[in-house]
Design a protein around this motif. Sequence first.
Motif, PDB file in Angstrom:
ATOM      1  N   LEU A 122       0.941  -0.948   0.169  1.00 30.26           N
ATOM      2  CA  LEU A 122      -0.282  -0.267   0.079  1.00 30.26           C
ATOM      3  C   LEU A 122       1.264   1.027   0.174  1.00 30.26           C
ATOM      4  CD1 LEU A 122      -3.218   0.775   0.425  1.00 30.26           C
ATOM      5  CD2 LEU A 122      -2.081   2.037   2.899  1.00 30.26           C
ATOM      6  N   LEU A 145       4.473   6.639  -0.754  1.00 31.20           N
ATOM      7  CA  LEU A 145       4.785   7.104   0.568  1.00 31.20           C
ATOM      8  C   LEU A 145       5.968   6.348   0.815  1.00 31.20           C
ATOM      9  CD1 LEU A 145       2.268   6.665   3.191  1.00 31.20           C
ATOM     10  CD2 LEU A 145       2.591   8.754   1.803  1.00 31.20           C
ATOM     11  N   ASP A 146       6.720   4.810   0.122  1.00 31.33           N
ATOM     12  CA  ASP A 146       7.858   4.620  -0.359  1.00 31.33           C
ATOM     13  C   ASP A 146       8.106   4.086  -2.118  1.00 31.33           C
ATOM     14  OD1 ASP A 146       9.954   2.828   0.699  1.00 31.33           O
ATOM     15  OD2 ASP A 146       8.747   1.146   1.641  1.00 31.33           O
ATOM     16  N   GLU A 204      11.004  12.147  -3.615  1.00 28.73           N
ATOM     17  CA  GLU A 204      10.321  12.899  -3.136  1.00 28.73           C
ATOM     18  C   GLU A 204       9.396  14.027  -3.435  1.00 28.73           C
ATOM     19  OE1 GLU A 204       8.730  10.860  -0.351  1.00 28.73           O
ATOM     20  OE2 GLU A 204       7.448  12.968   0.351  1.00 28.73           O
ATOM     21  N   GLU A 205       9.827  15.290  -3.147  1.00 27.64           N
ATOM     22  CA  GLU A 205       9.050  16.159  -3.207  1.00 27.64           C
ATOM     23  C   GLU A 205       8.494  15.715  -4.711  1.00 27.64           C
ATOM     24  OE1 GLU A 205       9.085  19.770  -2.353  1.00 27.64           O
ATOM     25  OE2 GLU A 205      10.221  18.184  -0.453  1.00 27.64           O
ATOM     26  N   ALA A 216       5.568  14.071  -3.893  1.00 30.73           N
ATOM     27  CA  ALA A 216       4.445  14.752  -2.774  1.00 30.73           C
ATOM     28  C   ALA A 216       3.871  14.895  -3.518  1.00 30.73           C
ATOM     29  CB  ALA A 216       5.925  15.312  -1.814  1.00 30.73           C
ATOM     30  N   LYS A 217       3.938  16.073  -4.660  1.00 29.07           N
ATOM     31  CA  LYS A 217       3.223  16.808  -5.152  1.00 29.07           C
ATOM     32  C   LYS A 217       1.710  16.121  -6.017  1.00 29.07           C
ATOM     33  CE  LYS A 217       2.398  20.270  -7.909  1.00 29.07           C
ATOM     34  NZ  LYS A 217       0.753  19.798  -8.586  1.00 29.07           N
ATOM     35  N   ARG A 276       0.990  12.843  -4.268  1.00 28.46           N
ATOM     36  CA  ARG A 276      -0.158  12.695  -3.221  1.00 28.46           C
ATOM     37  C   ARG A 276      -0.900  13.537  -3.189  1.00 28.46           C
ATOM     38  NH1 ARG A 276       4.469  10.576  -0.817  1.00 28.46           N
ATOM     39  NH2 ARG A 276       4.865  12.522   0.544  1.00 28.46           N
TER      40      ARG A 276
END
Lengths: 822, 232
Positions: free
Chosen positions: B52, B58-59, B78-79, B82-83, B85
């Motif tokens: 998940l 997230l990973d 990661e940035e 994040a966007k 998400r």
Amino acid sequence: MLALRLLWRNWRSGEVKLLAVALVLAVAVVSGIAIFADRLDTTLVQQSNAFLGADLIVSGTQPHRQAWSEEAENRGIEQTRVVEFSSMVFSGDELHLASIRAVAEGYPLRGYVETSHEAYSQQPPVRADSIPPAGEVWVDGRLLPLLNIELGDDIEVGEHTLTTTRILVRQPGESGFAMTGARVLMNLADLEQTQVVQPGSRIDYQWLVASDDSGNLAAFREWLQERLTDHDRIRDIDSSQRQLAQTLETGERFLLLAAVVGVLLAGVAIGLAARQFAARHVDQVALMKSLGAGAGRIRQLYAGQLLILATLASLVGLVLGEGIQRGVASSLQSFFNVALAAPAIYAYVLSFFSGLVCLMFFALPALWFLPQVPPLKILRRELAVNQTQLWIQVVLALAAIFLLVSLFSRQLGLSLSVMAALTGILVMSAGIGFVLLKFSRRLSTNAGSIWRLAVANLQRQRGQSLVQMVIFSIAIMLLLTLTAVRTSLIEDWRMQLPENAPNHFLVNIAPQNVEAVQSFLDQEGVDREPLYPMVLGRLTHINGEERDRSLGMNREANLTWTDTLGDDNEIQAGAWWDEWSSETGLPGVSVEEGLAEQLGLSVGTRLEFSLGGLPIEVEVASLRSLDWQSMNPNFFFIFEPGALDDFSATYITSAYLPNDKKPLINELLRAYPNILVIELDRVFEQIRSIVDQVSQGVQLVLWLTLLGGGLVLFAAVTSSIDGRKREAGLLRALGSPRRLVIGSIWAEFSILGFLAGLVGVIGAEILLWNLQYWVLDIPVRAHPTFWVLGPILGAVCVGTLGAISCRGVVTTPPAVVLREAG
Amino acid sequence: MSQAVVEARAVRKDVASAEGTLSILHEVSLSVSSGDSLAITGPSGSGKSTLLGILAGLDLPSSGEVILAGHKLTAMDEEGRAKVRADHVGFVFQSFQLLPGLTALENVMLPLELHGAGDARQKASDFLARVGLSERLSHYPQQLSGGEQQRVAIARAFASEPRVLFADEPTGNLDMHTGAHVIDLLFELNREQGTTLVLITHEERLALRCQRRVELVAGALAEPEAELSPAL
């Protein structure tokens, strides 16, 4: 603005309160001390400049240049003039060689001229609000019997007649000993008519300047320095009152030290609060990241919150600090009746930014990892988060301390020694703490359940216990250090001026009056020194050769003889008369060791003096050390009894006259008008009052710092309270009695406090040794009471704080405690 | 079949442990179409949560590719993830993950505020009304029951109108009755908003409500994806 909203929510939920309180207190303590110290410093400098009558005096054999005056005027610097000279004053057939000061409007720029209407009055003197009007003079009390006049009579100064209207009690710029004639204060406007100032006459022209703006003054001094010639001499408090200047400097260093300690304590509290804040925010950050906030956004949000928090806290702290310093200042003012100078704006600016610096260096490192919390943490709570390494935090904190100490003290030596001591103590206390904690387990095996539980807890969380202990130790160490420094400083200052130190010198006592004066003083129960004979003589030859005048001692020296060595004198080389025999058959002389070194004399050196043109040759019998601060008559040269019998001597002594015995001087002078009385009591009083002021300030600053220490203890206790609450909740849920739960928490913190007290005392002794030896220049000594007080106070304070912080867990149902503690 | 909004291709996840490399996921491939609901089931430790986390960005997987809403997550930093998400993903967690210091309303407002939505307060209170908590806006999580807390979390997840909602054992901490209520709410909003739903569960009845279901056993899909119920 989201950061503001988040901050408000965090505030409401109590998560930033400790951080905010720590910051507010940091700024409050720092600004309170810094602003107060600044005011005290300015005041003390002004007060001591009252000794001089100005901030700076340029003196020389020529009047000061017109261009200087114009420059000073342009720069807004106050100025006035004094002309000082010796001249005969007459009344009828009586005459006296007086020390005369002709002063211009505005004199003195600092301090006051004090006068009275009666010679040697018991009444406190009155501050004059002007200089003597033209045509009038204010005169020394002893001039009246010398000239056989009353106040209101005329005297002649040179070719001019002036009316005596007041007794001159004290005027700034007196050195006490330099003036031999009775003092006369006159208006500069009358000087020309006296026709005293002739080509070749010995005149000291003084130009007095002062400014409340010390920066302005310093700049002017620099400007002036380049324009001075060899004939001009510049004087300030440092050059003219070395001892007082030293007292002030040490006092100032103490205040700085206290401010530094305040910053350190507050910094530690901030760091702890920030760690707690960070730990509580890991989940929040993980959540926000899962919701799509990137590391940059998180950083921005938290930086924004911290910046707002720091600004608000600094403002509140500044207001509080202002309140503190005003309170302290007003209590000081009512106590000592001095008006403190207005604080400089930079003290406020510095204090405000110290809040930001504290936050940046103490709090930010603890929070630095937050943006890096992985979003996955939201799904997998067990995921380890790379918290900022403790050592990085410590290194950064040390860097901050260095920066702040340097900023506040502007003294590299102080900064370095605090840093070195702190680093050493950190390492040492961690080591000692580790061993002590280990040892405590063995001790507790026979103890009751409360203690066993407590020790087991400490053992289990050894890392956390150690960190806490180091923090408690630092707080205790700093507080003990400050207390000790304060105590020894004040003692040291007091010792410089013993209560009953002789405060009057009686000079020029004729040989035929010696016995009469002696018995007069003894009858009146005056505490006095022996009467020493005194002959003026000039040292002319050393070992038969004319001596090198560049080595000093060119004036006529006071020579004496005695067969008993003074209490404060000690033979360093050679022997006193009873054990001495001459090698050359010449009479012996004992020389003060400092002078002997300066002139290159040793035991056996032959000296030739000229006494009123008559030569006498002697041999150095011994070298003596002596205490120039003892206020007893002391001499560079003491001759063997009998050596000076052929020369006519006058006698000198010093005596302690309390205020109620002052009228004795009048009686004495009426009977023996030739005696010269030098009153040092008012000078002493002023020095003592300055020392008292510094001491009082030092005391109050200590209390402020204690507040910071309390805060650190509180922060350190609360930072570990979450975990302890959870455990206590569990114990309660399992049915443990209230006594056991609270008791074990109390015992746990008491043990920590006790050990921290012990380590703190060791640290304090080391730091004190460093400070006393390297920075404050006061004698090093051990503090046995600390070894008892430190651990006991540590145990009581930390234990009580811990028990109070956790008392909620026994009054709240365990379910609630467990839920809240998460 | 409509376009895949979540797609995993040969996803592996290895972690280093004391005993050497531990393989948590082996070559997992799956795809979820827009508007679909997928249940991932399996015993504890089978790698459900890991999968998940990887699907939601997230990973990162050790190898393989993950595509979410047209973005190749495995190729982003990661940035960037994040966007993605922020724009497309919502979460509901087993332990609710409400911030204790924030009221119900503020908890729901948080993602909206992070996205810079101007009407965060209005929208959040609308969604809380939709989950039946209009009377509880100013309550703090600890003043709410477990079911109420999860309803706040659902309101928070849907408030930002995500294309994909990931739910990690959404009923795991709730009793049966409350759980049923929460499940109803989840599917109701899913239908209304056309959200794609990916959830992990132990609960058979929750899995049964999903259009599709896959089972993870020891890090691998136990059987090929099977259509469990006809697509809507």
